[in-house]
Design a protein around this motif. Structure first.
Motif, short mmCIF file in Angstrom:
data_model
loop_
_atom_site.label_atom_id
_atom_site.label_comp_id
_atom_site.label_asym_id
_atom_site.label_seq_id
_atom_site.Cartn_x
_atom_site.Cartn_y
_atom_site.Cartn_z
N VAL A 1 0.83 -1.20 0.00
CA VAL A 1 0.00 0.00 0.00
C VAL A 1 0.87 1.25 0.00
O VAL A 1 0.80 2.08 -0.93
N THR A 2 1.72 1.40 1.02
CA THR A 2 2.57 2.59 1.08
C THR A 2 3.55 2.62 -0.08
O THR A 2 3.80 3.69 -0.65
N GLY A 3 4.08 1.48 -0.47
CA GLY A 3 4.98 1.43 -1.62
C GLY A 3 4.30 1.90 -2.89
O GLY A 3 4.87 2.65 -3.69
N THR A 4 3.05 1.47 -3.09
CA THR A 4 2.29 1.92 -4.25
C THR A 4 2.02 3.42 -4.19
O THR A 4 2.11 4.13 -5.20
N LEU A 5 1.70 3.92 -3.00
CA LEU A 5 1.49 5.36 -2.84
C LEU A 5 2.76 6.13 -3.22
O LEU A 5 2.68 7.16 -3.90
N ASN A 6 3.91 5.62 -2.84
CA ASN A 6 5.17 6.28 -3.20
C ASN A 6 5.35 6.34 -4.72
O ASN A 6 5.79 7.36 -5.27
N VAL A 7 5.01 5.25 -5.40
CA VAL A 7 5.12 5.22 -6.86
C VAL A 7 4.15 6.21 -7.49
O VAL A 7 4.50 6.96 -8.41
N LEU A 8 2.94 6.26 -7.00
CA LEU A 8 1.93 7.16 -7.54
C LEU A 8 2.32 8.63 -7.36
O LEU A 8 2.18 9.45 -8.27
N THR B 1 -6.64 2.76 -24.48
CA THR B 1 -7.98 2.29 -24.11
C THR B 1 -8.03 1.59 -22.76
O THR B 1 -9.12 1.32 -22.24
N ALA B 2 -6.86 1.28 -22.18
CA ALA B 2 -6.83 0.62 -20.87
C ALA B 2 -6.67 1.61 -19.72
O ALA B 2 -6.77 1.23 -18.55
N VAL B 3 -6.42 2.87 -20.02
CA VAL B 3 -6.18 3.88 -18.97
C VAL B 3 -7.44 4.09 -18.13
O VAL B 3 -8.55 4.21 -18.66
N GLY B 4 -7.23 4.10 -16.81
CA GLY B 4 -8.33 4.31 -15.88
C GLY B 4 -9.19 3.09 -15.65
O GLY B 4 -10.22 3.16 -14.98
N LYS B 5 -8.74 1.93 -16.16
CA LYS B 5 -9.56 0.72 -16.09
C LYS B 5 -8.76 -0.43 -15.47
O LYS B 5 -7.54 -0.42 -15.44
N VAL B 6 -9.50 -1.42 -15.00
CA VAL B 6 -8.93 -2.69 -14.54
C VAL B 6 -9.12 -3.71 -15.64
O VAL B 6 -10.22 -3.82 -16.21
N THR B 7 -8.05 -4.47 -15.96
CA THR B 7 -8.15 -5.48 -17.02
C THR B 7 -7.56 -6.80 -16.54
O THR B 7 -6.42 -6.84 -16.07
N ASN B 8 -8.34 -7.87 -16.66
CA ASN B 8 -7.86 -9.22 -16.34
C ASN B 8 -6.99 -9.76 -17.47
O ASN B 8 -7.27 -9.51 -18.65
N ILE B 9 -5.98 -10.55 -17.10
CA ILE B 9 -5.33 -11.43 -18.07
C ILE B 9 -5.20 -12.81 -17.45
O ILE B 9 -4.92 -12.95 -16.25
N GLY B 10 -5.44 -13.83 -18.23
CA GLY B 10 -5.37 -15.20 -17.77
C GLY B 10 -5.43 -16.14 -18.96
O GLY B 10 -5.44 -15.70 -20.11
N SER B 11 -5.50 -17.44 -18.68
CA SER B 11 -5.48 -18.43 -19.77
C SER B 11 -6.87 -18.81 -20.23
O SER B 11 -7.03 -19.50 -21.23
N GLY B 12 -7.91 -18.40 -19.48
CA GLY B 12 -9.27 -18.78 -19.84
C GLY B 12 -9.55 -20.25 -19.59
O GLY B 12 -10.39 -20.86 -20.26
N LYS C 1 -3.77 -5.57 -1.60
CA LYS C 1 -3.80 -5.38 -3.05
C LYS C 1 -5.06 -4.61 -3.47
O LYS C 1 -5.00 -3.78 -4.39
N ILE C 2 -6.19 -4.88 -2.82
CA ILE C 2 -7.38 -4.09 -3.11
C ILE C 2 -7.13 -2.63 -2.78
O ILE C 2 -7.48 -1.72 -3.55
N ALA C 3 -6.50 -2.39 -1.62
CA ALA C 3 -6.21 -1.01 -1.22
C ALA C 3 -5.29 -0.33 -2.23
O ALA C 3 -5.51 0.83 -2.61
N ALA C 4 -4.26 -1.04 -2.69
CA ALA C 4 -3.33 -0.47 -3.66
C ALA C 4 -4.01 -0.20 -5.00
O ALA C 4 -3.78 0.83 -5.63
N ASP C 5 -4.86 -1.13 -5.43
CA ASP C 5 -5.61 -0.93 -6.68
C ASP C 5 -6.46 0.33 -6.61
O ASP C 5 -6.50 1.14 -7.55
N GLN C 6 -7.15 0.48 -5.50
CA GLN C 6 -8.05 1.63 -5.36
C GLN C 6 -7.27 2.93 -5.26
O GLN C 6 -7.70 3.97 -5.78
N LEU C 7 -6.11 2.90 -4.62
CA LEU C 7 -5.24 4.09 -4.60
C LEU C 7 -4.85 4.48 -6.02
O LEU C 7 -4.91 5.66 -6.40
N ALA C 8 -4.44 3.49 -6.80
CA ALA C 8 -4.01 3.77 -8.17
C ALA C 8 -5.15 4.38 -8.99
O ALA C 8 -4.96 5.38 -9.69
N LEU C 9 -6.34 3.80 -8.89
CA LEU C 9 -7.48 4.33 -9.64
C LEU C 9 -7.88 5.71 -9.14
O LEU C 9 -8.29 6.58 -9.92
N SER C 10 -7.73 5.94 -7.83
CA SER C 10 -8.09 7.26 -7.28
C SER C 10 -7.14 8.34 -7.78
O SER C 10 -7.56 9.48 -8.00
#
Length: 336
Positions: free
Chosen positions: A106-113, A237-248, A157-166
């Motif tokens: 969380v704090t590490g992500t805040l530092n990057v942002l 087109t991915a800016v401001g959004k969450v996108t999954n990647i996986g094998s399906g 990770k939820i907290a970090a994701d939300q910080l990034a989007l905020s």
């Protein structure tokens, strides 16, 4: 649209499993790569030390600590793109050291942002995880699925994701949140399911020790994950959004163990050990990615998708771990 080949790219967590593969892919694409690695007194750069000399010579390595804002700010200067992977990721350890996960994730992500905001970067890809979904209400899991932290790791990770989007919404930082499902491949920690199965069998075990056998996972080969990062970084087109990647594709832990044994020409029995189990309410029972948005937003599809792709990825992973020089890097019996 970002052209990664013409960009100076900072990769945090570059010394780790996924980070080192991503650095290789970026160098191959012609990007100028700056690798932020965890400082240590030995002067080592994790898995980057094992890369071919010509690849390593093309990387600018910066040793520091993601929790230190001044070091992060210095590393970001002069970069156009940031791929932020640095994190504590071992779920079992998060039960014992939750404070460390908050500080790093969380704090590490805040530092990057904050550093990205100050530097005016062109793109920041923040790394999420499929663990944020918890045991799903529906599968395959798309990006609108509710978030449900079932471990301290997932909560951070939820907290970090939300910080990034905020920061995107509040300050206009061009943030993309990439949510990989379970990545596997060469160099992965032996705490993870696939390496622990391979290393036990490679050392001659007829009975292998695992945790829960029924949960399913969507396993993505590491080169597919790396290509997903690059595609996400380049796409407006991915800016401001969450996108999954996986094998399906989903497969249980128990079936994965038997498939690996088959590919290694062995028959094994499995012991489900209590100490390897998560607390009952913490186990995520299914993970299976819906990757429709990755295809739509930036044309990404896995090259190791489905059961056939999983077998091909496992064959490459087994070959790497069974090289005696690589197997020797993994101490017997050490699992987080």
């Amino acid at each position: 649209m970002i052209d990664i080949a013409r960009s100076t790219v900072l990769v945090t967590g570059a010394d780790g499993f996924i980070g080192s593969h991503l650095v290789e892919a970026l160098v191959a694409r012609g990007a100028a790569v700056r690798a932020f690695v965890q400082y240590n007194s030995f002067g080592r750069a994790g898995w980057l030390d094992t890369l071919p000399a010509e690849t390593r010579s093309a990387i600018g390595i910066i040793a520091g600590d993601i929790r230190d804002p001044s070091q992060v700010r210095a590393a970001v200067q002069g970069c156009g793109v940031i791929l932020h992977l640095a994190a504590l990721i071992a779920i079992p350890y998060s039960y014992r050291a939750a404070h460390s996960y908050v500080e790093t994730n969380v704090t590490g992500t805040l530092n990057v942002l904050e550093a990205a905001r100050e530097a005016g970067i062109e793109r920041l890809v923040h790394t999420s995880t499929s663990e944020v979904y918890g045991t799903p209400q529906r599968v395959p899991i798309d990006e609108t699925h509710p978030l449900n932290a079932q471990s301290p790791y997932a909560a951070t990770k939820i907290a970090a994701d939300q910080l990034a989007l905020s920061f995107h919404k509040s300050f206009g930082i061009p943030v993309t949140v990439l949510r990989p499902f379970n990545t596997y491949g060469p160099r992965q920690s032996a705490r993870a399911l696939i390496p622990t199965i391979i290393t036990q069998i490679a050392r001659g075990a007829g009975r292998i020790r695992l945790g829960a056998l029924t949960p399913t996972r969507d396993f993505s080969f590491v080169t597919d994950t790396a290509s997903g990062f690059i595609a996400a970084a380049e796409a407006d087109t991915a800016v401001g959004k969450v996108t999954n990647i996986g094998s399906g594709f989903e497969i249980s832990a128990g079936e994965t163990a038997h498939l690996i044994a088959e590919l290694m020409g062995r028959t094994v029995e499995i012991d489900c050990e209590a100490e390897r189990l998560r607390p009952a309410a913490s186990e995520v029972e299914r993970l299976w990615a819906d990757t429709t948005e990755a295809a739509r937003r930036f044309g990404w599809a896995p090259s190791h998708g489905g059961r056939d792709g999983f077998r091909r990825g496992l064959e490459r992973t087994i070959a790497w771990f069974c090289d005696p020089a690589n197997l020797a890097l993994y101490g017997e019996g050490y699992q987080l």
